[in-house]
Structures are given as structure tokens and as C-alpha cells.
Write a protein that holds these residues in place. Sequence first.
Motif, PDB file in Angstrom:
ATOM      1  N   LEU A 173       2.349  18.396  40.727  1.00 62.84           N
ATOM      2  CA  LEU A 173       3.138  17.530  41.598  1.00 62.84           C
ATOM      3  C   LEU A 173       2.460  17.426  42.955  1.00 62.84           C
ATOM      4  O   LEU A 173       1.759  18.345  43.386  1.00 62.84           O
ATOM      5  CB  LEU A 173       4.563  18.092  41.789  1.00 62.84           C
ATOM      6  CG  LEU A 173       5.484  18.123  40.576  1.00 62.84           C
ATOM      7  CD1 LEU A 173       6.847  18.687  40.973  1.00 62.84           C
ATOM      8  CD2 LEU A 173       5.639  16.743  39.957  1.00 62.84           C
ATOM      9  N   ALA A 174       2.686  16.292  43.617  1.00 60.49           N
ATOM     10  CA  ALA A 174       2.120  16.085  44.948  1.00 60.49           C
ATOM     11  C   ALA A 174       2.852  16.950  45.971  1.00 60.49           C
ATOM     12  O   ALA A 174       4.041  17.231  45.822  1.00 60.49           O
ATOM     13  CB  ALA A 174       2.217  14.608  45.330  1.00 60.49           C
ATOM     14  N   LYS A 175       2.153  17.352  46.997  1.00 61.60           N
ATOM     15  CA  LYS A 175       2.727  18.189  48.042  1.00 61.60           C
ATOM     16  C   LYS A 175       3.398  17.304  49.096  1.00 61.60           C
ATOM     17  O   LYS A 175       2.793  16.360  49.598  1.00 61.60           O
ATOM     18  CB  LYS A 175       1.642  19.040  48.694  1.00 61.60           C
ATOM     19  CG  LYS A 175       2.166  20.012  49.740  1.00 61.60           C
ATOM     20  CD  LYS A 175       1.034  20.875  50.301  1.00 61.60           C
ATOM     21  CE  LYS A 175       1.569  21.864  51.334  1.00 61.60           C
ATOM     22  NZ  LYS A 175       0.493  22.721  51.870  1.00 61.60           N
ATOM     23  N   PRO A 176       4.656  17.586  49.449  1.00 61.62           N
ATOM     24  CA  PRO A 176       5.350  16.728  50.423  1.00 61.62           C
ATOM     25  C   PRO A 176       4.994  17.070  51.864  1.00 61.62           C
ATOM     26  O   PRO A 176       4.706  18.215  52.203  1.00 61.62           O
ATOM     27  CB  PRO A 176       6.825  17.043  50.153  1.00 61.62           C
ATOM     28  CG  PRO A 176       6.816  18.455  49.675  1.00 61.62           C
ATOM     29  CD  PRO A 176       5.530  18.626  48.899  1.00 61.62           C
ATOM     30  N   PRO A 320      -4.994  11.345  40.800  1.00 64.86           N
ATOM     31  CA  PRO A 320      -6.291  11.832  41.283  1.00 64.86           C
ATOM     32  C   PRO A 320      -6.547  11.465  42.739  1.00 64.86           C
ATOM     33  O   PRO A 320      -7.220  12.204  43.462  1.00 64.86           O
ATOM     34  CB  PRO A 320      -7.287  11.144  40.348  1.00 64.86           C
ATOM     35  CG  PRO A 320      -6.510  10.912  39.090  1.00 64.86           C
ATOM     36  CD  PRO A 320      -5.123  10.601  39.533  1.00 64.86           C
ATOM     37  N   THR A 321      -6.000  10.309  43.163  1.00 61.45           N
ATOM     38  CA  THR A 321      -6.187   9.851  44.543  1.00 61.45           C
ATOM     39  C   THR A 321      -4.978  10.131  45.422  1.00 61.45           C
ATOM     40  O   THR A 321      -4.909   9.670  46.555  1.00 61.45           O
ATOM     41  CB  THR A 321      -6.467   8.340  44.552  1.00 61.45           C
ATOM     42  OG1 THR A 321      -5.382   7.664  43.894  1.00 61.45           O
ATOM     43  CG2 THR A 321      -7.771   8.019  43.853  1.00 61.45           C
ATOM     44  N   LYS A 322      -4.018  10.876  44.900  1.00 65.39           N
ATOM     45  CA  LYS A 322      -2.784  11.150  45.645  1.00 65.39           C
ATOM     46  C   LYS A 322      -2.380  12.604  45.458  1.00 65.39           C
ATOM     47  O   LYS A 322      -1.835  12.989  44.428  1.00 65.39           O
ATOM     48  CB  LYS A 322      -1.658  10.224  45.167  1.00 65.39           C
ATOM     49  CG  LYS A 322      -0.287  10.517  45.787  1.00 65.39           C
ATOM     50  CD  LYS A 322       0.798   9.782  45.037  1.00 65.39           C
ATOM     51  CE  LYS A 322       2.162  10.351  45.340  1.00 65.39           C
ATOM     52  NZ  LYS A 322       3.213   9.772  44.490  1.00 65.39           N
ATOM     53  N   ARG A 323      -2.636  13.403  46.469  1.00 64.11           N
ATOM     54  CA  ARG A 323      -2.294  14.819  46.406  1.00 64.11           C
ATOM     55  C   ARG A 323      -1.080  15.164  47.258  1.00 64.11           C
ATOM     56  O   ARG A 323      -0.503  16.236  47.104  1.00 64.11           O
ATOM     57  CB  ARG A 323      -3.487  15.667  46.850  1.00 64.11           C
ATOM     58  CG  ARG A 323      -4.701  15.535  45.930  1.00 64.11           C
ATOM     59  CD  ARG A 323      -5.807  16.468  46.360  1.00 64.11           C
ATOM     60  NE  ARG A 323      -6.945  16.384  45.452  1.00 64.11           N
ATOM     61  CZ  ARG A 323      -8.040  17.122  45.563  1.00 64.11           C
ATOM     62  NH1 ARG A 323      -8.144  17.999  46.562  1.00 64.11           N
ATOM     63  NH2 ARG A 323      -9.024  16.996  44.700  1.00 64.11           N
TER      64      ARG A 323
END
Length: 487
Positions: A173-176, A320-323
Amino acid sequence: MEKEKQLPYGYQERDIHAIFKYLQEGCCRRLLYQLPTGGGKTVIFSEIARRYINTSGKKVVVLTHRKELCAQTSRTLSKLKIKTLIVDSSFSGMVTDMHKCVVAMVETLRNRMSEKKIGLGDVGLVIIDEAHHNSFRKLLKYFSKAHVIGVTATPYSSDSSESVESLIAAGYLAKPRNWQPDVELNILEVGPNGDFTVKTSDELYSSNAMLSLLLDSYQNYGKGKKTLIFNNGVATSLRVCQFLNEQGIEARHLDHKTPATEREEILHWFKKTKGAVLTSVSILTTGFDEPSIQCILINRATNSLTLYHQMVGRGSRRLPTKRTFTIIDLGNNTERFGKWEAALDWRQIFENLVAFQETIAQRTAGDSHLIPSEMRSKFGNSLEIAFDVIQAYDNAIESGLKPQTVIRDSIRQHAKICMENSETASQALALSEMLEKEIIWRIKQYAACIGKATKNYRDWLAEDYKRRLRELIARIGIRQAKLRKAS
């Protein structure tokens, strides 16, 4: 060349194995499985359906509460080479033995089965997507001999899997990145359902001050990012959309009454448009999967932990382009529930639900005393119109100041908001007449702080307060008039 099916991640395979073991051993006929939004619930229950069909030969029924969820689930099952039949409002055919898996909208299937227009024999497993909704319960009588698995991101229940925190750490999951200004919510009223009413939410969030705060927040933290805005009322969402377009920001609006064809076109636009802004009302809290969302702007307050997690979770998909992704909270929800990514013990909440809800209610009540919405509407250009007398008194005493400075500062704040919402001093003076009840409330709070205050003294304080307020407004008006004349 056919694209190879993506294998489940390690934690998904582990959970699939554990759940399937329950089914094979028959030790638990009803199971609720929780996984945070973005963790891949559809992948997991689709793989369970595939394995169950292959090992038992019996039918699987997947229940959803929205048409988009039907299509999304069907696509995932098709990738697993499962012949699937969708039963939604447009379905008028028959279920055959060829269809080993039926994906159905709850209300449609219930109506068809109660009218005996459709029969489903030999169903061994029922999977309920978004199982925190209660609409599926009346359907279970038709599947009394089947295993039932409920799947949800926000269960208010005791069975849970990976936490949000662990999925972020593992890179799933992406980090907020959180940003939350302190918003004054003291005109919001709580309705019979325990959450803030649409009427008072519309009045607050459609005000000029809140629109300005939304714009500043977006420009500082969300500009250029694909942004999904959540509102409590349709009126607010439409006003936000209009306001952003007036500022040169490309935005569209979506609610439950948007026609299907228009809705499909809007969602396609949102998916394909870089930096698009979509403002909505509730409809996209569940069953909506758009990984490219980079910013979640919560333009509302809620008392629902479930809704809070659903809204934020729409932006948590990892690419891949959104962490990372941005959370802009304009409803003090982070303060009320804690950060979305923080560890949450669902079992503890479930076993102590009444106490948890009482805690949330106390936090809500602690925002401030209730300011009438009709008064708030007259001060739409001011972001804050309340004044914490008790906090101001404590600060004054701690700083060695006289208690009377609290009254002075309160009068200054009242004069400020009157002038902010008026073009002339005479208009500001007229507006100050609306503050009668608010002044009396502040005087009572001040009297409670100083202790020994008779009724006569409180009455004198109130009259002196109003006199000094009028004098200050007049002085400010004269000063502003001189500045305009000099310029």
C-alpha cells in the motif's frame, strides 16, 4: 499472447490457504474476513471461489451491493477462467449448470428469488463483498446449507488479517502524507443515525470561508495531483465543483443520481486525465478502484470509523510510480479517529463497541458548543467564529495576565468577524446584533472561570461587552474609511 495470471502475494496466499482450510474442515460455516482497502480482497475471494469450484463441483454465489462491483468482480473471475453469470437489474435469463459462479447484486437477487423468477440449486459457497452492509442478511435464508464468507475492509468485527501499517511497510500500500487543519465544526448537528446531518454540513462546507480553505489546501498540498473529494451533501459537492472550475481547476461532480452513461463518462475522464479533480457524495467510498488517485480530500466530518477508512482507502493503491498519497482532512476526522495508517484493534472495538462509540461521541461534543446554522451563514467569510473562553482564561493566568484580557480578546474577535462579513461599519454593527446569545454564553463561561460572579455582575458584563463591541467596530470603520480616502 494471453496475459499470464498474476499470482497472489505471499500474505494473500497465506490467507487463502487459511480460509480454504476452514471450508474443507467444516469447522466454521460463517466467516468474516477483514483486509484493508488496497490489500486485494477481490483477488483473494476470487481465488477461493476458483479453488472451491474445482474441488467441490458446487456453485459459488458472490453478492455485491453495487453494479460496478458486479462488473469488477466478474472481470477478476474471468481472468481465472471461471464462467461467470452477472445477475443485475438488466438480467432476465436463467441460471444453468454451465454457470458455476453467479455474481449478483443483493437487492436484484433477493427480488428475483422471492418472486421465484430465478433458482439457484447446489450452491456450496456464498461470498459477500463489502459485508459490513446489512442488506445481504435476508438472502441468507436461501443458502442455509452453504458456507458463507463475508469480506470487508472495515468490519467492526473480530476476525482480521494484515494491518494497514504492515501492508505499507511491505510495499503493498502507498504511504500517506497527512495534512489536517483544525476546522471549527460547532454548527454541525448529529442526526438520528449518529452522524452529522447533510443540512448542517452543507451550510458549513458551502460557506465562503470553507471554500477558501479547500482551495488553499488543494493548492498547497494537492495541486496537480489526481484528487478525489468526499462531501456529505450534493449541494456542497456541486458548489465545490463550480468553485474549482471558476478558479481554473478542471473538476467534475458525481453523486448517486448521476445517470449511468454520464457516470461512466465521468469515471473514464477521471481515469485518463492527469491531475483531474472529482468531487463526490458517498458513492465512491466502496467498490471504486482507481489506483492512480494521488490525493484524498475529505471535505466533511463523520462519526463513522468505517466511512473514514473507506474514504482514505480510495487513495492507498500502490503503483510502480506511486509510493505515497496525500490526505487532506477538513473535518477533524484524523483527530477523532487517529491516523488512517495507525494500528487498529478491530477485535477490541468489536468487543467494546458501545464504549468506542461513546468515546467518539465525546470527542465530537468536545469540538465546541453548538452555534446556530442561521448565525453561521451570516459569517460565511470567516473560517472561525467561535472563541474558547476557558482555554483563553487558562492561557491568561498561565502568562500572568489579568482575567479581563479574556473579555478584551473575545470582543476583538467578535469585531473582526463582523467586519470581515460587512462592507461598511454600519453593516457590521447590524451584524453584531446577531451575537446576543453568543455573548451571553461567553459571559457565562467567563463567570464560571472567575468563580464569584453574581447575576447582576454577569448582566453588567454582558451590557458592557456589547457597548465596547459597538465602539470597537465604529473605530475600525473610521480607520478603514481614512485608509481608503488616503489611497
